[in-house]
Design a protein around this motif. Structure first.
Motif, mmCIF file in Angstrom:
data_model
loop_
_atom_site.group_PDB
_atom_site.id
_atom_site.type_symbol
_atom_site.label_atom_id
_atom_site.label_comp_id
_atom_site.label_asym_id
_atom_site.label_seq_id
_atom_site.Cartn_x
_atom_site.Cartn_y
_atom_site.Cartn_z
ATOM 1 N N LEU A 11 0.827 -1.203 0.000
ATOM 2 C CA LEU A 11 0.000 0.000 0.000
ATOM 3 C C LEU A 11 0.865 1.258 0.000
ATOM 4 C CD1 LEU A 11 -2.871 -0.883 2.503
ATOM 5 C CD2 LEU A 11 -3.015 -0.748 0.018
ATOM 6 N N LEU A 12 1.993 1.196 0.698
ATOM 7 C CA LEU A 12 2.886 2.354 0.728
ATOM 8 C C LEU A 12 3.482 2.614 -0.647
ATOM 9 C CD1 LEU A 12 4.756 1.819 4.113
ATOM 10 C CD2 LEU A 12 2.664 3.099 3.661
ATOM 11 N N VAL A 13 3.817 1.544 -1.361
ATOM 12 C CA VAL A 13 4.346 1.699 -2.726
ATOM 13 C C VAL A 13 3.277 2.303 -3.632
ATOM 14 C CG1 VAL A 13 5.281 0.482 -4.723
ATOM 15 C CG2 VAL A 13 5.938 -0.225 -2.414
ATOM 16 N N ILE A 14 2.053 1.840 -3.495
ATOM 17 C CA ILE A 14 0.951 2.369 -4.309
ATOM 18 C C ILE A 14 0.705 3.832 -3.975
ATOM 19 C CG2 ILE A 14 -1.534 2.193 -4.746
ATOM 20 C CD1 ILE A 14 -1.235 -0.854 -4.342
ATOM 21 N N LEU A 15 0.720 4.167 -2.683
ATOM 22 C CA LEU A 15 0.513 5.559 -2.299
ATOM 23 C C LEU A 15 1.610 6.450 -2.863
ATOM 24 C CD1 LEU A 15 -0.930 7.763 -0.742
ATOM 25 C CD2 LEU A 15 0.335 7.073 1.310
ATOM 26 N N ASP A 16 2.843 6.002 -2.794
ATOM 27 C CA ASP A 16 3.963 6.782 -3.335
ATOM 28 C C ASP A 16 3.773 7.027 -4.831
ATOM 29 O OD1 ASP A 16 6.745 7.890 -3.122
ATOM 30 O OD2 ASP A 16 7.155 6.250 -4.513
ATOM 31 N N THR A 17 3.342 6.010 -5.551
ATOM 32 C CA THR A 17 3.128 6.153 -6.996
ATOM 33 C C THR A 17 1.941 7.058 -7.291
ATOM 34 O OG1 THR A 17 3.989 3.908 -7.280
ATOM 35 C CG2 THR A 17 2.827 4.877 -9.148
ATOM 36 N N LEU A 18 0.863 6.926 -6.538
ATOM 37 C CA LEU A 18 -0.303 7.787 -6.729
ATOM 38 C C LEU A 18 0.047 9.256 -6.477
ATOM 39 C CD1 LEU A 18 -3.131 5.657 -5.091
ATOM 40 C CD2 LEU A 18 -3.130 6.506 -7.449
ATOM 41 N N LEU A 19 0.815 9.518 -5.442
ATOM 42 C CA LEU A 19 1.196 10.895 -5.144
ATOM 43 C C LEU A 19 2.103 11.458 -6.230
ATOM 44 C CD1 LEU A 19 1.821 10.681 -1.288
ATOM 45 C CD2 LEU A 19 -0.166 11.617 -2.482
ATOM 46 N N SER A 20 2.890 10.589 -6.843
ATOM 47 C CA SER A 20 3.773 11.032 -7.931
ATOM 48 C C SER A 20 3.004 11.270 -9.224
ATOM 49 C CB SER A 20 4.872 9.990 -8.162
ATOM 50 O OG SER A 20 5.664 10.325 -9.278
ATOM 51 N N GLU A 21 2.124 10.322 -9.592
ATOM 52 C CA GLU A 21 1.400 10.409 -10.863
ATOM 53 C C GLU A 21 0.149 11.277 -10.781
ATOM 54 O OE1 GLU A 21 2.374 9.337 -13.682
ATOM 55 O OE2 GLU A 21 4.110 8.158 -13.034
ATOM 56 N N GLN A 22 -0.500 11.285 -9.613
ATOM 57 C CA GLN A 22 -1.754 12.027 -9.407
ATOM 58 C C GLN A 22 -2.807 11.632 -10.449
ATOM 59 O OE1 GLN A 22 -1.088 16.252 -8.808
ATOM 60 N NE2 GLN A 22 0.753 15.878 -7.589
ATOM 61 N N HIS A 23 -2.824 10.332 -10.745
ATOM 62 C CA HIS A 23 -3.749 9.800 -11.748
ATOM 63 C C HIS A 23 -3.804 8.284 -11.549
ATOM 64 C CE1 HIS A 23 -5.513 8.886 -15.676
ATOM 65 N NE2 HIS A 23 -5.809 10.182 -15.764
ATOM 66 N N VAL A 24 -5.007 7.735 -11.345
ATOM 67 C CA VAL A 24 -5.136 6.314 -11.036
ATOM 68 C C VAL A 24 -4.670 5.441 -12.195
ATOM 69 C CG1 VAL A 24 -6.776 4.458 -10.521
ATOM 70 C CG2 VAL A 24 -6.953 6.641 -9.326
ATOM 71 N N THR A 25 -5.065 5.777 -13.418
ATOM 72 C CA THR A 25 -4.711 4.945 -14.569
ATOM 73 C C THR A 25 -3.209 4.919 -14.795
ATOM 74 O OG1 THR A 25 -6.836 5.403 -15.620
ATOM 75 C CG2 THR A 25 -5.079 4.579 -17.034
ATOM 76 N N ARG A 26 -2.573 6.094 -14.739
ATOM 77 C CA ARG A 26 -1.116 6.136 -14.932
ATOM 78 C C ARG A 26 -0.401 5.392 -13.817
ATOM 79 N NH1 ARG A 26 -1.988 11.672 -16.474
ATOM 80 N NH2 ARG A 26 -1.216 12.354 -14.436
ATOM 81 N N ALA A 27 -0.893 5.541 -12.599
ATOM 82 C CA ALA A 27 -0.279 4.824 -11.484
ATOM 83 C C ALA A 27 -0.409 3.317 -11.677
ATOM 84 C CB ALA A 27 -0.930 5.250 -10.165
ATOM 85 N N LEU A 54 -6.153 12.108 -1.957
ATOM 86 C CA LEU A 54 -6.193 12.667 -3.308
ATOM 87 C C LEU A 54 -7.641 13.003 -3.636
ATOM 88 C CD1 LEU A 54 -3.780 10.022 -4.720
ATOM 89 C CD2 LEU A 54 -3.322 12.458 -4.969
ATOM 90 N N VAL A 55 -7.886 14.227 -4.098
ATOM 91 C CA VAL A 55 -9.243 14.665 -4.427
ATOM 92 C C VAL A 55 -9.307 15.045 -5.893
ATOM 93 C CG1 VAL A 55 -9.777 15.401 -2.090
ATOM 94 C CG2 VAL A 55 -8.725 17.021 -3.666
ATOM 95 N N ARG A 56 -10.453 14.843 -6.484
ATOM 96 C CA ARG A 56 -10.638 15.054 -7.914
ATOM 97 C C ARG A 56 -10.571 16.539 -8.267
ATOM 98 N NH1 ARG A 56 -9.823 11.851 -11.885
ATOM 99 N NH2 ARG A 56 -10.861 10.185 -10.660
ATOM 100 N N ALA A 57 -9.802 16.852 -9.330
ATOM 101 C CA ALA A 57 -9.737 18.206 -9.885
ATOM 102 C C ALA A 57 -9.620 18.066 -11.396
ATOM 103 C CB ALA A 57 -8.562 18.986 -9.316
ATOM 104 N N GLY A 58 -10.751 18.057 -12.082
ATOM 105 C CA GLY A 58 -10.746 17.809 -13.522
ATOM 106 C C GLY A 58 -10.381 16.374 -13.803
ATOM 107 N N ALA A 59 -9.365 16.183 -14.664
ATOM 108 C CA ALA A 59 -8.944 14.827 -15.026
ATOM 109 C C ALA A 59 -7.857 14.297 -14.098
ATOM 110 C CB ALA A 59 -8.437 14.811 -16.468
#
Length: 302
Positions: A11-27, A54-59
């Motif tokens: 989960l920590l690895v996923i969180l790190d990637t999500l914070l970096s990409e700021q996009h679920v699909t790219r992560a 992470l909160v939605r802001a456009g895409a």
């Protein structure tokens, strides 16, 4: 302890990637997971940490203040875990690793040719991802864990970052040979009367030159500002333009029509350095790469 038992390190690895990409699909693509799996992990993280993260802001997804607070400590924890779980000895010949380096066009020209040949010879399983950003952007990347090594000129750095001096650099001017005065020298009145080319990346520019002119209570006119090096010498040829840049950037210039001359006023030299985060001090592979970059640049200087 009960909270720790609920946490899956993945989960920590996923969180790190999500914070970096700021996009679920790219992560998901970067992690080689399905989009629903990443979305499910984000839901679990929100529950565990009691924050939307992470909160939605456009895409895109925008980090919350709590998520921004977590970015640097999270990157540090993951780096320490990677160092803890890595084999005791780093073997360059058999290692499989990707390093993320940030540098300017100038830095790439200085570092990459020799480093690439060295890696192909000594560590063919090591890959490099090169990015280009402003000075501030490169340091932010190292601080947040998005970049392993930044190479360039950084007069000011956060206390958490460490640096190795690669060399001291000086400035020189590139001019068209036919635009020089008869004596072949470039004096200050001529310098100030001519239009200039400025190499600039996202507003970073070359403040050292402007500060040196400010001490003389003088200003130059920048006729062309551009973010990349390759075309710059062609703009000088056959014109009255002047390009003031680091000396090493001019060492391969064809001096049939162009000539390199000293600036007609004092511009302080600057340190060209390699930067990494202190939390990566136990990463043997990164330490090896830092050392090889420094050795390679030193050899090229000779």
């Amino acid at each position: 302890m009960n909270d720790l038992r609920r946490i899956d390190l993945n989960l920590l690895v996923i969180l790190d990637t999500l914070l970096s990409e700021q996009h679920v699909t790219r992560a998901a693509e970067r992690l080689h997971l399905s989009q629903p799996a990443v979305s499910h992990a984000l839901a679990r993280l929100r529950d565990l940490l009691g924050d939307p993260l992470l909160v939605r802001a456009g895409a895109s997804l925008v980090p919350t203040p709590r998520a921004l607070e977590l970015m640097a400590p999270l990157a540090e924890v993951l780096a320490q875990l990677q160092s803890l779980l890595a084999p005791n000895a780093f073997e360059p010949a058999t290692a499989k690793r990707t390093f993320r380096l940030a540098m300017s066009d100038y830095g790439a020209a200085i570092v990459l040719p020799g480093l690439t040949r060295l890696l192909r010879r000594e560590a063919p399983g090591i890959d490099l991802q090169i990015s280009h950003a402003s000075r501030e952007g490169m340091l932010d990347g190292v601080y947040n864990g998005d970049i392993d090594i930044a190479i360039g000129v950084f007069p000011e750095m956060p206390n958490e970052l460490r640096s190795t001096l690669l060399f001291e650099e000086h400035y020189a001017c590139l001019v068209d040979r036919n635009s020089l005065p008869v004596d072949g020298a470039l004096d200050l009145p001529t310098y100030l009367s001519r239009p200039h080319v400025l190499l600039e990346m996202r507003g970073s520019g070359t403040p050292e030159i402007e500060r040196a002119l400010t001490t003389l209570r003088e200003r130059r006119r920048v006729a062309i500002s551009l973010p990349h090096w390759n075309v710059a010498p062609e703009l000088i040829s056959g014109t009255d333009l002047i390009l003031t840049v680091a000396t090493r950037a001019l060492r391969d210039i064809d001096q049939q029509s162009l000539v390199v001359v000293p600036p007609p006023f004092h511009i302080p030299s600057f340190d060209f350095v390699l930067v990494w985060h202190k939390r990566r001090g136990g990463d043997q592979a990164l330490s090896w790469l830092n050392q090889k970059i420094a050795e390679r640049v030193a050899q090229d200087r000779g």
